[in-house]
Design a protein around this motif. Sequence first.
Motif, PDB file in Angstrom:
ATOM      1  N   GLY A 211       0.779  -1.225   0.000  1.00  0.00           N
ATOM      2  CA  GLY A 211       0.000   0.000   0.000  1.00  0.00           C
ATOM      3  C   GLY A 211       0.812   1.277   0.000  1.00  0.00           C
ATOM      4  N   ASP A 212       2.118   1.169   0.154  1.00  0.00           N
ATOM      5  CA  ASP A 212       2.954   2.370   0.274  1.00  0.00           C
ATOM      6  C   ASP A 212       2.813   3.266  -0.960  1.00  0.00           C
ATOM      7  OD1 ASP A 212       4.984   4.123   1.291  1.00  0.00           O
ATOM      8  OD2 ASP A 212       6.387   3.185  -0.111  1.00  0.00           O
ATOM      9  N   GLY A 213       2.468   4.530  -0.730  1.00  0.00           N
ATOM     10  CA  GLY A 213       2.378   5.501  -1.810  1.00  0.00           C
ATOM     11  C   GLY A 213       1.188   5.311  -2.731  1.00  0.00           C
ATOM     12  N   GLU A 214       0.220   4.509  -2.333  1.00  0.00           N
ATOM     13  CA  GLU A 214      -0.909   4.202  -3.205  1.00  0.00           C
ATOM     14  C   GLU A 214      -2.174   4.943  -2.770  1.00  0.00           C
ATOM     15  OE1 GLU A 214       0.368  -0.406  -4.366  1.00  0.00           O
ATOM     16  OE2 GLU A 214      -1.500  -0.029  -3.280  1.00  0.00           O
ATOM     17  N   VAL A 215      -3.123   4.995  -3.693  1.00  0.00           N
ATOM     18  CA  VAL A 215      -4.493   5.415  -3.378  1.00  0.00           C
ATOM     19  C   VAL A 215      -5.326   4.140  -3.340  1.00  0.00           C
ATOM     20  CG1 VAL A 215      -6.508   6.715  -4.145  1.00  0.00           C
ATOM     21  CG2 VAL A 215      -4.202   7.663  -4.475  1.00  0.00           C
ATOM     22  N   ILE A 216      -5.899   3.853  -2.171  1.00  0.00           N
ATOM     23  CA  ILE A 216      -6.680   2.634  -1.981  1.00  0.00           C
ATOM     24  C   ILE A 216      -8.162   2.997  -2.089  1.00  0.00           C
ATOM     25  CG2 ILE A 216      -7.200   0.704  -0.455  1.00  0.00           C
ATOM     26  CD1 ILE A 216      -4.294   0.783  -1.393  1.00  0.00           C
ATOM     27  N   VAL A 217      -8.829   2.405  -3.070  1.00  0.00           N
ATOM     28  CA  VAL A 217     -10.245   2.680  -3.286  1.00  0.00           C
ATOM     29  C   VAL A 217     -11.016   1.405  -2.946  1.00  0.00           C
ATOM     30  CG1 VAL A 217     -11.996   3.534  -4.889  1.00  0.00           C
ATOM     31  CG2 VAL A 217      -9.598   4.214  -5.188  1.00  0.00           C
ATOM     32  N   SER A 218     -11.932   1.506  -1.986  1.00  0.00           N
ATOM     33  CA  SER A 218     -12.652   0.310  -1.536  1.00  0.00           C
ATOM     34  C   SER A 218     -14.146   0.594  -1.488  1.00  0.00           C
ATOM     35  CB  SER A 218     -12.158  -0.128  -0.159  1.00  0.00           C
ATOM     36  OG  SER A 218     -12.323   0.907   0.803  1.00  0.00           O
ATOM     37  N   SER A 219     -14.908  -0.474  -1.754  1.00  0.00           N
ATOM     38  CA  SER A 219     -16.361  -0.319  -1.768  1.00  0.00           C
ATOM     39  C   SER A 219     -17.033  -1.295  -0.819  1.00  0.00           C
ATOM     40  CB  SER A 219     -16.903  -0.520  -3.191  1.00  0.00           C
ATOM     41  OG  SER A 219     -16.561  -1.799  -3.687  1.00  0.00           O
ATOM     42  N   GLY A 220     -16.333  -1.691   0.217  1.00  0.00           N
ATOM     43  CA  GLY A 220     -16.922  -2.577   1.207  1.00  0.00           C
ATOM     44  C   GLY A 220     -16.993  -4.013   0.721  1.00  0.00           C
ATOM     45  N   GLY A 221     -17.599  -4.853   1.565  1.00  0.00           N
ATOM     46  CA  GLY A 221     -17.635  -6.271   1.256  1.00  0.00           C
ATOM     47  C   GLY A 221     -18.894  -6.725   0.570  1.00  0.00           C
ATOM     48  N   GLY A 222     -19.783  -5.812   0.235  1.00  0.00           N
ATOM     49  CA  GLY A 222     -21.045  -6.201  -0.368  1.00  0.00           C
ATOM     50  C   GLY A 222     -21.078  -5.971  -1.862  1.00  0.00           C
ATOM     51  N   ALA A 223     -22.275  -6.055  -2.404  1.00  0.00           N
ATOM     52  CA  ALA A 223     -22.448  -5.956  -3.851  1.00  0.00           C
ATOM     53  C   ALA A 223     -22.659  -4.527  -4.321  1.00  0.00           C
ATOM     54  CB  ALA A 223     -23.642  -6.810  -4.258  1.00  0.00           C
ATOM     55  N   TRP A 246      -3.284   3.410  -8.151  1.00  0.00           N
ATOM     56  CA  TRP A 246      -4.614   3.382  -7.533  1.00  0.00           C
ATOM     57  C   TRP A 246      -5.060   1.924  -7.496  1.00  0.00           C
ATOM     58  CZ3 TRP A 246      -8.495   7.873  -7.737  1.00  0.00           C
ATOM     59  CH2 TRP A 246      -7.819   9.103  -7.651  1.00  0.00           C
ATOM     60  N   ARG A 247      -5.355   1.449  -6.305  1.00  0.00           N
ATOM     61  CA  ARG A 247      -5.714   0.039  -6.101  1.00  0.00           C
ATOM     62  C   ARG A 247      -7.205  -0.054  -5.792  1.00  0.00           C
ATOM     63  NH1 ARG A 247      -2.430  -4.347  -5.148  1.00  0.00           N
ATOM     64  NH2 ARG A 247      -0.649  -2.918  -4.892  1.00  0.00           N
ATOM     65  N   MET A 248      -7.959  -0.686  -6.681  1.00  0.00           N
ATOM     66  CA  MET A 248      -9.405  -0.832  -6.524  1.00  0.00           C
ATOM     67  C   MET A 248      -9.711  -2.155  -5.834  1.00  0.00           C
ATOM     68  SD  MET A 248     -10.531   1.894  -8.168  1.00  0.00           S
ATOM     69  CE  MET A 248      -9.494   3.157  -8.932  1.00  0.00           C
ATOM     70  N   MET A 249     -10.324  -2.083  -4.656  1.00  0.00           N
ATOM     71  CA  MET A 249     -10.641  -3.278  -3.889  1.00  0.00           C
ATOM     72  C   MET A 249     -12.113  -3.617  -4.100  1.00  0.00           C
ATOM     73  SD  MET A 249      -7.612  -3.426  -2.709  1.00  0.00           S
ATOM     74  CE  MET A 249      -7.821  -4.920  -1.767  1.00  0.00           C
ATOM     75  N   CYS A 286      -0.924   3.691   2.987  1.00  0.00           N
ATOM     76  CA  CYS A 286      -1.326   4.381   1.764  1.00  0.00           C
ATOM     77  C   CYS A 286      -1.194   5.902   1.885  1.00  0.00           C
ATOM     78  CB  CYS A 286      -2.746   3.993   1.375  1.00  0.00           C
ATOM     79  SG  CYS A 286      -4.035   4.722   2.429  1.00  0.00           S
ATOM     80  N   THR A 287      -1.234   6.561   0.729  1.00  0.00           N
ATOM     81  CA  THR A 287      -1.251   8.022   0.690  1.00  0.00           C
ATOM     82  C   THR A 287      -2.664   8.553   0.900  1.00  0.00           C
ATOM     83  OG1 THR A 287       0.655   8.101  -0.800  1.00  0.00           O
ATOM     84  CG2 THR A 287      -0.804  10.027  -0.790  1.00  0.00           C
ATOM     85  N   LEU A 288      -3.647   7.823   0.375  1.00  0.00           N
ATOM     86  CA  LEU A 288      -5.032   8.276   0.454  1.00  0.00           C
ATOM     87  C   LEU A 288      -5.963   7.079   0.394  1.00  0.00           C
ATOM     88  CD1 LEU A 288      -7.137  10.693   0.260  1.00  0.00           C
ATOM     89  CD2 LEU A 288      -7.018  10.358  -2.220  1.00  0.00           C
ATOM     90  N   SER A 289      -7.047   7.139   1.166  1.00  0.00           N
ATOM     91  CA  SER A 289      -8.117   6.152   1.084  1.00  0.00           C
ATOM     92  C   SER A 289      -9.368   6.821   0.532  1.00  0.00           C
ATOM     93  CB  SER A 289      -8.425   5.575   2.473  1.00  0.00           C
ATOM     94  OG  SER A 289      -9.667   4.889   2.485  1.00  0.00           O
ATOM     95  N   ILE A 290      -9.975   6.164  -0.466  1.00  0.00           N
ATOM     96  CA  ILE A 290     -11.287   6.571  -0.964  1.00  0.00           C
ATOM     97  C   ILE A 290     -12.207   5.388  -0.711  1.00  0.00           C
ATOM     98  CG2 ILE A 290     -12.648   7.308  -2.955  1.00  0.00           C
ATOM     99  CD1 ILE A 290     -10.035   8.257  -4.256  1.00  0.00           C
ATOM    100  N   SER A 291     -13.294   5.611   0.002  1.00  0.00           N
ATOM    101  CA  SER A 291     -14.110   4.460   0.382  1.00  0.00           C
ATOM    102  C   SER A 291     -15.545   4.873   0.636  1.00  0.00           C
ATOM    103  CB  SER A 291     -13.558   3.810   1.656  1.00  0.00           C
ATOM    104  OG  SER A 291     -13.735   4.679   2.772  1.00  0.00           O
ATOM    105  N   GLN A 292     -16.393   3.861   0.736  1.00  0.00           N
ATOM    106  CA  GLN A 292     -17.718   4.089   1.273  1.00  0.00           C
ATOM    107  C   GLN A 292     -17.600   4.263   2.775  1.00  0.00           C
ATOM    108  OE1 GLN A 292     -20.015   0.768  -0.663  1.00  0.00           O
ATOM    109  NE2 GLN A 292     -21.204   2.524  -1.361  1.00  0.00           N
ATOM    110  N   GLY A 293     -18.672   4.724   3.387  1.00  0.00           N
ATOM    111  CA  GLY A 293     -18.572   5.122   4.781  1.00  0.00           C
ATOM    112  C   GLY A 293     -19.012   4.095   5.782  1.00  0.00           C
TER     113      GLY A 293
END
Length: 384
Positions: A211-223, A246-249, A286-293
């Motif tokens: 995750g070093d230096g990355e933007v981690i984008v996650s949308s939770g464990g659901g659909a 940018w890593r899309m989870m 990571c540098t930044l997290s973008i995610s649902q809340g």
Amino acid sequence: MSSPKKVLFYVQHLLGIGHLRRAATLTRNMVRAGFDVTVVSGGHKIDIDMGGARLVQLPATRATDLFFKVLVDEDGEQIDDDWRQKRAGILLDLWREVKPDILMFELFPFGRRQMRFELLPLLDAAKAADRPPLIISSVRDILVAQNKPGRNDEMLSLVETYFNYVLVHGDPDLISLDQTFPHTSRIQDRLFYTGYVVDRTGVKGPAGAPGDGEVIVSSGGGAVGTDLLKTAMKARALTSARNMTWRMMVGATVEDSIFEELLALAPDGVIVERARKDFTTLLMNCTLSISQGGYNTVMEVLYAKCRAVIVPYAGGLETEQTLRARLLAQKGVLQIADENGLTAEILAVKVEDALAGPPATAHINTDGGANSVDLIRKWTGDIT
């Protein structure tokens, strides 16, 4: 030397896996404290760390829509009374086998009303036992707003009838339960705030760590949340982080067809992969997290102290994520973007604001795991 106290912990996830993840974090804390924990899960099977606790998988059910009106089995068939009767019987058999000192319910009776067919018989059996267990409700900080008259009255009646204690996994300095449950004063004598429950397994590493230096984008464990991933892909080129990875989870339960679609859409510099067990470590580095809340992700962001943009899920009947995110945004902890009307341009602006601002820090109680164990240990001290 006395034998360890036995806990039977019921959890049912229907759409995402946030409820199961929080239950798993609590379970790991209880196991470390010496409790003998059996977790019984009624949702689809997920590979998750229970810290050595026994995990019993019931015949699984899930919701087919954002309103939780229709429940289906593993084969996608709508569950019927025969299915309900069978599962209720399995749960009662497990209760008789374990003979727990503590019976815990994740969310119920403040949610999971659809599961009363098996939970009420279990509660009746527990209350009628020669040595009734302590009965505890384990509930997050914010309840979904009720739009039907009588639902809050029903919750209150169930607490007063069956439950010894209610563990609220939140901090009243951020939000107290009475703001989403109007009868809180009626159960004040059995209600205890634990602080937020946080998965602390993430590891802060040196340069080159996951995750070093990355933007981690996650949308939770659901659909839900695919739109967020697609929008983030488009937003990348509009930000000063355009040269970062940018890593899309992608959620564990997202259909393979959607996963393949996301793979095909990903430009150079964007990695698309399924949710990982080391997600909390990615946040730490990571540098930044973008995610649902979702509850878990927001608290893990705060623990990791990473910069963050939150896009709260607001579909169906959900109000909880938006309320929590707004409260934290008001404290300057993170950036928030509305899910409705979200565009790549809007998200890019929020990314720049987050990158220019301080890391996510908040002066709220995040010791919910340890505090829950301390309370349960105190209460079970009265059991002979």
